[in-house]
Write a protein that holds these residues in place. Structure first.
Motif: not given
Length: 345
Positions: A30, A33, A35, A74, A182, A195-198
């Protein structure tokens, strides 16, 4: 990096196109953000570059700010890129270890991205053709052996953010790009879109053309830059054909669009073509930085910069990037350009 030298990131070196890629293991979960791999399998390609390769240096110019929704590095050492290809939206994940680069791709554009992976990582570039003529340039090259010039094969994805960067601070331009992608883009295919931050793929040309005027205003984009983008997306297919042209001809085609000048066309062709000689002119800071690094002249203009770069004919863009990455720049003597958010007016 050569030896144990690790250069501290500076505003100048970051502007030179360097993205910090953490050296985590391949199984870190992860990260950023994103997955763990979703049920949809990825297409995979393995590629062995000739010589050293630094993903952060090669792909850094494609990132538009630390919160760019189309680009992410990441903690597991991966670089993720979401883009719109001729075959449709696609997501590409790149990891380098053991002298090999592994690319995984998702979405309709997955195969197109994997086919272009070597060019994206500088396979068509020839860094050995570059001969340093100044100590500062030689040191920067020695410390950055993994620098190669990327070739995306895409025009619009570099043209739109470059237009947004015209005559404003980088923070304002990055904010506008982030908000518009966005708001009007689409989730990136594969695990990056969850996920949390697509992550997001930038809007299609038709979608850019349909953005209401008040949304440009909310993103802090004035009418002049918005109109330039609208004119460009109306002839998007013609502009994309420029990737098959020599760099000078491609720049000429871009500059037919009102509002696209020599600064913007150079910024685009450097990325879409991997053009080693297309140096940026018309920049507020670059002439002074090059002048200071090569001749101690902080007041150098474009003509002086081009004269100083003459020994690097054919490789002037690479020389300018190495100077930016060296971190050598004159001390600031004037206040920063004020930031004005027209969305609040």
């Amino acid at each position: 990096m050569a030896g144990r030298f690790v250069q501290r990131p500076t505003r100048t070196s970051v502007r030179g196109g360097h993205t910090s890629v953490p050296g985590g293991g391949a199984d870190a979960g992860r990260a950023g953000g994103i997955p763990r791999q979703a049920a949809a399998p990825a297409r995979v390609r393995r590629w062995v570059p000739e010589g050293p390769l630094d993903l952060g240096l090669v792909l850094g110019p494609l990132r538009r700010g630390p919160a760019d929704p189309t680009f992410r590095a990441t903690a597991d050492g991966s670089v993720w890129r979401a883009t719109r290809t001729p075959a449709g939206p696609g997501t590409l994940r790149l990891r380098a270890y053991g002298g090999e680069v592994v690319g995984e791709a998702w979405g309709p554009g997955a195969q197109w991205l994997l086919d272009g992976l070597p060019a994206l990582l500088g396979a068509a570039d020839d860094p050995e053709a570059f001969v340093p003529r100044h100590r500062v340039v030689a040191l920067a090259r020695h410390r950055r052996p993994g620098l190669r010039l990327t070739r995306t094969g895409l025009v619009l994805e570099s043209l739109i953010p470059s237009v947004l960067e015209q005559k404003v601070t980088t923070d304002e331009a990055y904010r506008a790009w982030r908000l518009l992608v966005r708001r009007f883009g689409e989730p990136a295919p594969g695990p990056a879109g969850a996920g949390e931050r697509p992550m997001f793929v930038m809007p299609a040309a038709r979608t850019w053309a349909l953005i209401p005027s008040w949304e440009w205003h909310r993103a802090g984009v004035d009418d002049k830059r918005a109109s330039t983008i609208l004119r460009a997306v109306r002839v998007a297919s013609r502009l994309e054909q420029a990737v098959g042209m020599p760099a000078r001809e491609a720049r000429a085609r871009l500059e037919v669009v009102p509002g696209v000048g020599v600064w913007t066309s150079a910024e685009v062709i450097q990325r879409s073509h991997g053009a080693a000689d297309e140096v940026t002119v018309g920049d507020l800071h670059l002439p002074g930085i090059v002048g200071w690094a090569l001749a101690g002249d902080r007041h150098a203009d474009d003509s002086v910069m081009l004269r100083l770069l003459e020994p690097y004919a054919g490789q002037r863009h690479r020389a300018a990037r190495l100077i930016l990455l060296s971190g050598v720049a004159p001390a600031r003597r004037v206040p920063k350009m004020p930031r004005v958010d027209i969305g609040l007016l």
